[in-house]
Motif scaffolding. Structure first.
Motif, PDB file in Angstrom:
ATOM      1  N   PHE A 196      -5.787   5.481  -5.433  1.00  0.00           N
ATOM      2  CA  PHE A 196      -7.050   4.773  -5.155  1.00  0.00           C
ATOM      3  C   PHE A 196      -6.760   3.348  -4.692  1.00  0.00           C
ATOM      4  O   PHE A 196      -7.317   2.867  -3.692  1.00  0.00           O
ATOM      5  CB  PHE A 196      -7.911   4.705  -6.424  1.00  0.00           C
ATOM      6  CG  PHE A 196      -8.877   5.842  -6.590  1.00  0.00           C
ATOM      7  CD1 PHE A 196      -9.828   6.130  -5.615  1.00  0.00           C
ATOM      8  CD2 PHE A 196      -8.859   6.624  -7.730  1.00  0.00           C
ATOM      9  CE1 PHE A 196     -10.734   7.170  -5.775  1.00  0.00           C
ATOM     10  CE2 PHE A 196      -9.749   7.672  -7.904  1.00  0.00           C
ATOM     11  CZ  PHE A 196     -10.691   7.949  -6.927  1.00  0.00           C
ATOM     12  N   ALA A 197      -5.894   2.662  -5.433  1.00  0.00           N
ATOM     13  CA  ALA A 197      -5.580   1.260  -5.122  1.00  0.00           C
ATOM     14  C   ALA A 197      -4.951   1.122  -3.741  1.00  0.00           C
ATOM     15  O   ALA A 197      -5.257   0.176  -2.997  1.00  0.00           O
ATOM     16  CB  ALA A 197      -4.650   0.683  -6.192  1.00  0.00           C
TER      17      ALA A 197
ATOM     18  N   ASN B  93      -8.535   2.582   9.077  1.00  0.00           N
ATOM     19  CA  ASN B  93      -9.689   3.166   8.397  1.00  0.00           C
ATOM     20  C   ASN B  93      -9.427   4.614   7.989  1.00  0.00           C
ATOM     21  O   ASN B  93      -9.882   5.066   6.931  1.00  0.00           O
ATOM     22  CB  ASN B  93     -10.923   3.090   9.301  1.00  0.00           C
ATOM     23  CG  ASN B  93     -11.313   1.658   9.633  1.00  0.00           C
ATOM     24  OD1 ASN B  93     -10.962   0.729   8.901  1.00  0.00           O
ATOM     25  ND2 ASN B  93     -12.020   1.470  10.731  1.00  0.00           N
TER      26      ASN B  93
ATOM     27  N   ILE C  59      -8.456   7.377  -0.469  1.00  0.00           N
ATOM     28  CA  ILE C  59      -9.545   7.295  -1.445  1.00  0.00           C
ATOM     29  C   ILE C  59     -10.052   8.700  -1.785  1.00  0.00           C
ATOM     30  O   ILE C  59     -10.280   9.035  -2.959  1.00  0.00           O
ATOM     31  CB  ILE C  59     -10.680   6.403  -0.910  1.00  0.00           C
ATOM     32  CG1 ILE C  59     -10.225   4.929  -0.881  1.00  0.00           C
ATOM     33  CG2 ILE C  59     -11.941   6.545  -1.770  1.00  0.00           C
ATOM     34  CD1 ILE C  59     -11.178   3.996  -0.173  1.00  0.00           C
TER      35      ILE C  59
ATOM     36  N   LEU D 273      -7.013  -1.706   3.462  1.00  0.00           N
ATOM     37  CA  LEU D 273      -8.105  -2.332   4.213  1.00  0.00           C
ATOM     38  C   LEU D 273      -7.866  -3.823   4.439  1.00  0.00           C
ATOM     39  O   LEU D 273      -8.516  -4.442   5.277  1.00  0.00           O
ATOM     40  CB  LEU D 273      -9.443  -2.125   3.482  1.00  0.00           C
ATOM     41  CG  LEU D 273      -9.957  -0.678   3.463  1.00  0.00           C
ATOM     42  CD1 LEU D 273     -11.171  -0.566   2.553  1.00  0.00           C
ATOM     43  CD2 LEU D 273     -10.299  -0.205   4.873  1.00  0.00           C
TER      44      LEU D 273
ATOM     45  N   SER E  20       0.834  -1.204   0.000  1.00  0.00           N
ATOM     46  CA  SER E  20       0.000   0.000   0.000  1.00  0.00           C
ATOM     47  C   SER E  20       0.868   1.253   0.000  1.00  0.00           C
ATOM     48  O   SER E  20       0.610   2.216  -0.738  1.00  0.00           O
ATOM     49  CB  SER E  20      -0.919   0.009   1.234  1.00  0.00           C
ATOM     50  OG  SER E  20      -1.778  -1.109   1.240  1.00  0.00           O
TER      51      SER E  20
ATOM     52  N   GLY F 255      -5.461   3.004  -1.135  1.00  0.00           N
ATOM     53  CA  GLY F 255      -6.507   3.186  -0.139  1.00  0.00           C
ATOM     54  C   GLY F 255      -7.371   1.959   0.040  1.00  0.00           C
ATOM     55  O   GLY F 255      -7.821   1.649   1.155  1.00  0.00           O
ATOM     56  N   LEU F 256      -7.614   1.232  -1.028  1.00  0.00           N
ATOM     57  CA  LEU F 256      -8.395  -0.009  -0.938  1.00  0.00           C
ATOM     58  C   LEU F 256      -7.557  -1.142  -0.358  1.00  0.00           C
ATOM     59  O   LEU F 256      -8.031  -1.927   0.473  1.00  0.00           O
ATOM     60  CB  LEU F 256      -8.916  -0.394  -2.325  1.00  0.00           C
ATOM     61  CG  LEU F 256      -9.933   0.566  -2.948  1.00  0.00           C
ATOM     62  CD1 LEU F 256     -10.257   0.140  -4.380  1.00  0.00           C
ATOM     63  CD2 LEU F 256     -11.212   0.625  -2.109  1.00  0.00           C
ATOM     64  N   LEU F 257      -6.296  -1.227  -0.789  1.00  0.00           N
ATOM     65  CA  LEU F 257      -5.438  -2.335  -0.347  1.00  0.00           C
ATOM     66  C   LEU F 257      -5.162  -2.286   1.140  1.00  0.00           C
ATOM     67  O   LEU F 257      -5.092  -3.339   1.801  1.00  0.00           O
ATOM     68  CB  LEU F 257      -4.124  -2.314  -1.134  1.00  0.00           C
ATOM     69  CG  LEU F 257      -3.114  -3.428  -0.813  1.00  0.00           C
ATOM     70  CD1 LEU F 257      -3.736  -4.807  -1.046  1.00  0.00           C
ATOM     71  CD2 LEU F 257      -1.862  -3.263  -1.658  1.00  0.00           C
TER      72      LEU F 257
ATOM     73  N   ALA G  96      -7.216   4.567   4.797  1.00  0.00           N
ATOM     74  CA  ALA G  96      -8.002   4.179   3.623  1.00  0.00           C
ATOM     75  C   ALA G  96      -8.906   5.320   3.170  1.00  0.00           C
ATOM     76  O   ALA G  96      -8.954   5.661   1.980  1.00  0.00           O
ATOM     77  CB  ALA G  96      -8.833   2.934   3.947  1.00  0.00           C
TER      78      ALA G  96
END
Length: 452
Positions: A432-433, A329, A336, A439, A268, A435-437, A332
């Protein structure tokens, strides 16, 4: 596994900015016990150590165009030197963690600051050597600036050390909710160090050129070395020191509970730094390029004020938010929203200064701010035996991401992509990726205090 609350109560709550109230009601500390005053002193020293480390770290990037012009480097050669320096910085930052997990956090902080100071002095020597021995001087410069990666690595050592001190001082979960906010103030040494570097160039360059700037940058380390006598080793590391040692910290970082944190947070961080290079480091190129946003954003002072004020506010906000909804959290959500802000900026009409700068500032707020939560989250995600090593691997991943991003940007622009198109695919998408990863990392409740 998640950390669990400790039942131990702390009589005082340390603050980095003010004396602890009602200190007269404290019981005298036992011999060798870490006191609230010790934690406050360590917090201040770590803040200054990070500020001075950043000061030297960003100085090279700021002065590289001047150095290149004086030595007669073409733009491609200047970029190549910077790429090799970035790679060397990553290797040094990677190596610091296992060392700190062996020798201790206190010594690690002092080694990082002293090493960065020595590298700053040697930068001036290497620059002069290039004029005498040519290519060998360039190799020396790359090696010296790679060693300056000790300054960059200092933030991961700080994070491990303060995480452990705060775990001791805030062992009562009711008091744990301020840890992230306090750490964010320490991490704000980045924008402060950046401003100091710019100010020193403004004052010193007309007097003694780029070499004087690097020489003066070494002197703040003297303050940290003197102040280091008041630093106490963290109780967690002291307890770990007396335990039997198994595999090396580097091996342990890829085993058991540490494996998930090393891989997920590390990837990340690397992905996010692909975007950091596009928007934070090459942001002025994107903003001013005709095929970017076509903004006459040539005033370096405006860029400096916007980026560093945004960074400071972002650090404090995300440190505060992490204490409430959890560090993972917060990271992320921030990244995002960062991707969304920069995408909106790229879609906004070119040449509209107000809209573009507002969205650019929002993007920086959500891009840089979560790093204060991320670095503290690193400490929460690893046991003491791999805490510095795991943090250094993740920290080094940022420089790897910068190298990847530089290569991809060069390739994309060479292939005829516009700056806006390249910034979306190589900047927004990786952010973006990331922020998702993130998690996928193990969540840690912000009020749980890890004591192992």
């Amino acid at each position: 596994m998640e950390a669990t609350p400790s039942t131990r109560k702390t009589a005082v709550e340390p603050s980095p900015i003010a004396p602890t109230p009602h200190a007269s009601h404290e019981l005298p500390p036992a011999a060798g016990q870490l006191t609230a005053k010790d934690v406050r002193i360590a917090t201040w020293i770590c803040f200054f150590a990070w500020t001075f480390a950043v000061y030297d770290f960003v100085l090279f990037g700021n002065l590289l165009p001047v150095l290149a012009a004086e030595l007669g480097w073409a733009p491609a050669q200047s970029t190549e030197v910077n790429t090799w320096v970035t790679a060397g910085t990553a290797l040094v930052a990677f190596a610091v963690g296992p060392l700190v997990d062996r020798i201790g956090r206190r010594k690690g902080i002092l080694i990082s600051v002293i090493g960065a100071a020595v590298a700053s002095l040697l930068t001036a020597v290497a620059g002069w050597a290039i004029g005498v021995v040519g290519g060998l001087g360039i190799v020396l410069l790359i090696l010296v600036r790679s060693a300056a990666g000790l300054g960059y690595a200092e933030q991961s050592v700080n994070a491990a050390y303060l995480n452990e001190l705060f775990a001791h001082a805030y062992s009562d979960p009711a008091k744990a909710r301020r840890r992230g906010l306090i750490y964010s103030l320490v991490q704000s040494g980045w924008p402060i160090g950046s401003v100091l570097a710019a100010a020193s160039i403004y004052l010193l360059f007309p007097v003694g050129g780029w070499a004087l700037c690097f020489i003066v940058a070494a002197f703040p380390a003297i303050f940290i070395v003197i102040a280091g006598r008041w630093l106490k080793e963290s109780p967690q590391f002291e307890a770990h020191r007396h335990e039997s040692h198994g595999a090396s910290p580097l091996v342990e970082a890829f085993r058991g509970e540490s494996l998930r944190s090393t891989v997920v947070i590390g990837l990340s961080f690397m992905l996010n730094w692909v975007g950091v290079l596009v928007f934070a480091i090459l942001g002025t190129s994107l903003l001013s390029a005709p095929d970017g946003k076509d903004i006459p954003f040539t005033n370096a002072l405006v860029i400096l004020v916007v980026s560093n004020a945004t960074a400071f506010a972002g650090y404090v906000f995300h440190g505060w938010l992490g204490d409430r909804i959890g560090r993972r959290n917060t990271i992320a959500l921030g990244w995002i929203l960062c991707g969304a802000s920069f995408t909106a900026m790229l879609l906004a009409p070119s040449g509209n200064f107000g809209v573009v700068v507002a969205l650019y500032s929002a993007g920086l707020f959500f891009l840089i701010g979560p790093f204060s939560a991320l670095l503290f989250f690193n400490g929460e995600s690893f046991p003491v035996r791999t805490r510095a090593t795991g943090g250094s691997i993740i920290n080094a991943g940022g420089q790897v991401g910068a190298i990847i991003s530089s290569f991809l940007i060069t390739l994309a622009l060479g292939a005829g992509w516009t700056w806006s198109t390249a910034a979306f695919w190589i900047g927004c998408v990786p952010i973006f990726a990331s922020g998702l990863l993130i998690l996928g990392a193990r969540n840690v409740h912000p009020h749980h205090v890890r004591q192992d």
